[in-house]
Design an enzyme around this catalytic site. Sequence first.
Site, mmCIF file in Angstrom:
data_model
loop_
_atom_site.group_PDB
_atom_site.id
_atom_site.type_symbol
_atom_site.label_atom_id
_atom_site.label_comp_id
_atom_site.label_asym_id
_atom_site.label_seq_id
_atom_site.Cartn_x
_atom_site.Cartn_y
_atom_site.Cartn_z
ATOM 1 N N THR A 1 0.971 -1.117 -0.015
ATOM 2 C CA THR A 1 0.145 -0.083 0.034
ATOM 3 C C THR A 1 0.790 1.091 -0.067
ATOM 4 O OG1 THR A 1 -1.793 -1.231 1.287
ATOM 5 C CG2 THR A 1 -1.922 1.141 1.288
ATOM 6 N N LYS B 1 -7.617 1.475 -2.921
ATOM 7 C CA LYS B 1 -7.397 1.009 -1.528
ATOM 8 C C LYS B 1 -7.710 2.231 -0.513
ATOM 9 C CE LYS B 1 -5.294 -0.883 1.766
ATOM 10 N NZ LYS B 1 -5.214 -2.474 2.579
ATOM 11 N N LYS C 1 0.312 5.031 8.599
ATOM 12 C CA LYS C 1 0.678 5.157 7.308
ATOM 13 C C LYS C 1 -0.436 5.546 6.275
ATOM 14 C CE LYS C 1 1.406 1.933 4.520
ATOM 15 N NZ LYS C 1 1.555 0.811 3.683
HETATM 16 P P1 NAD Z 1 5.757 -6.115 6.767
HETATM 17 O O1 NAD Z 1 6.520 -5.221 7.441
HETATM 18 O O2 NAD Z 1 5.484 -7.625 7.962
HETATM 19 O O3 NAD Z 1 6.371 -7.157 5.732
HETATM 20 C C1 NAD Z 1 7.114 -6.138 4.767
HETATM 21 C C2 NAD Z 1 8.508 -7.276 4.479
HETATM 22 O O4 NAD Z 1 9.125 -6.481 3.301
HETATM 23 C C3 NAD Z 1 9.525 -7.339 5.741
HETATM 24 O O5 NAD Z 1 9.745 -8.661 5.735
HETATM 25 C C4 NAD Z 1 10.696 -6.614 5.270
HETATM 26 O O6 NAD Z 1 11.998 -7.112 5.811
HETATM 27 C C5 NAD Z 1 10.664 -6.496 3.678
HETATM 28 N N1 NAD Z 1 11.464 -5.689 2.996
HETATM 29 C C6 NAD Z 1 11.650 -4.359 3.327
HETATM 30 N N2 NAD Z 1 12.357 -3.661 2.653
HETATM 31 C C7 NAD Z 1 12.847 -4.522 1.603
HETATM 32 C C8 NAD Z 1 13.691 -4.777 0.371
HETATM 33 N N3 NAD Z 1 14.471 -3.535 -0.058
HETATM 34 N N4 NAD Z 1 13.670 -5.772 -0.087
HETATM 35 C C9 NAD Z 1 13.124 -7.019 0.122
HETATM 36 N N5 NAD Z 1 12.163 -6.863 1.031
HETATM 37 C C10 NAD Z 1 12.246 -5.873 1.930
HETATM 38 O O7 NAD Z 1 4.288 -5.664 6.245
HETATM 39 P P2 NAD Z 1 3.072 -6.685 6.005
HETATM 40 O O8 NAD Z 1 1.988 -6.541 7.015
HETATM 41 O O9 NAD Z 1 3.280 -7.567 5.236
HETATM 42 O O10 NAD Z 1 2.384 -5.525 4.832
HETATM 43 C C11 NAD Z 1 3.031 -5.484 3.599
HETATM 44 C C12 NAD Z 1 2.176 -4.202 2.702
HETATM 45 O O11 NAD Z 1 0.802 -4.877 2.703
HETATM 46 C C13 NAD Z 1 2.168 -2.863 3.507
HETATM 47 O O12 NAD Z 1 2.124 -1.861 2.697
HETATM 48 C C14 NAD Z 1 0.701 -3.034 4.161
HETATM 49 O O13 NAD Z 1 0.303 -1.643 4.336
HETATM 50 C C15 NAD Z 1 0.079 -3.631 3.202
HETATM 51 N N6 NAD Z 1 -1.064 -4.544 3.939
HETATM 52 C C16 NAD Z 1 -0.893 -5.221 4.957
HETATM 53 C C17 NAD Z 1 -2.246 -5.836 5.627
HETATM 54 C C18 NAD Z 1 -2.018 -6.683 7.035
HETATM 55 O O14 NAD Z 1 -3.040 -6.876 7.474
HETATM 56 N N7 NAD Z 1 -0.726 -6.850 7.420
HETATM 57 C C19 NAD Z 1 -3.311 -5.618 5.140
HETATM 58 C C20 NAD Z 1 -3.396 -4.916 3.876
HETATM 59 C C21 NAD Z 1 -2.431 -4.351 3.299
#
Ligand code: NAD
Length: 309
Positions: free
Chosen positions: A95, A170, A238
């Site tokens: 997102t 979204k 965020k």
């Molecule tokens: P998270 O922080 O658990 O996962 C993100 C991952 O990206 C981490 O493991 C991190 O180490 C990795 N990362 C960061 N920089 C990187 C790079 N340069 N190269 C490779 N990997 C890298 O976040 P999440 O909860 O999995 O959410 C991911 C996205 O989905 C976000 O944008 C969030 O807003 C969206 N989202 C999350 C949810 C939820 O319930 N968690 C629901 C809908 C949308």
Amino acid sequence: MRIACLGLGRMGWHIAGHLAAHDDSHDLVVFDIVEDLGRRWVAEHGAGAADSVTTAVADADFVVTSLPSDRELLAVADDLVPVIADQAIWVDHSTTSARIAREIGDRVSAVGAHFLDAPVSGGVDGARRGALTVMVGGDEGAFARAEPLVEAYASRVRHMGVSGAGQLTKMTNQICVVGLCQALAEGLDFAARAGLDVEDVVQAMLQGSSTSWQMENRADKMHEGDYDFGFSTALMRKDIGLVLDEASAMGVSLPVTALVGQFLADVDAMGGAGWDWCSLMERQRRFAPGTSGKGGQAAVHEPDGGAQR
Ligand code: NAD
């Protein structure tokens, strides 16, 4: 067909897992900046772990990313754009702002590949069950090619328009949901203070006009004060920031969204940045006078003007 999955966090872990289970005829490679995550994912699912974005993406037909925010997406784009294969499709489930989606879309098109901004709704549980809702912006032909792949972990996939349209959809989703959760917190707190059995109240309301996904899936957690799961306060803050920036540029007024954003800043200050954002309930309990906080019993209103404990 080669697929590279970048970002193995709470969402990306499951998305990559569904792709691995979906069709073993493709060659899957994963990468996360946290090295141990890649190793653990491979130990559980097989496939290969790459040691950089560049090696993961080389020769990939599809790249699937799930990253925290604009900043990480830009960092990945800087490594990825110079090496992405001609006609490859990058599906981004992070997102982010619509602006960054358009900017990266242009950079990827300029090297002969395609970028789809494809944020998701449905939470970690939806990702685990392979039942996400995916809102996609970008080229329609690229969408048609990517859709069967995305269906491995989604129950609803919709093309919303040009680059950035997925992120704008979204944002609309988040605007529609923030007030619902705050209203639920207020209602549950009111019911507890009125001396009602909150679980009974929820059961009575579930089939009525106030029902919602939040009520169905979060009311019990909110009542119990259990916030150690789900979509964090930090990530929701965020998202609200992205929404308010976009709305400000458009001249659209979003007073409820802005207010709930401030309430979530209070939750953050209470130490709740990592709690699920339904911890708005905790703010409601603590900020009101005479209450006992997380998981505690709310004071009961006494009609004779008696003690507000
Ligand atoms: P998270 O922080 O658990 O996962 C993100 C991952 O990206 C981490 O493991 C991190 O180490 C990795 N990362 C960061 N920089 C990187 C790079 N340069 N190269 C490779 N990997 C890298 O976040 P999440 O909860 O999995 O959410 C991911 C996205 O989905 C976000 O944008 C969030 O807003 C969206 N989202 C999350 C949810 C939820 O319930 N968690 C629901 C809908 C949308």
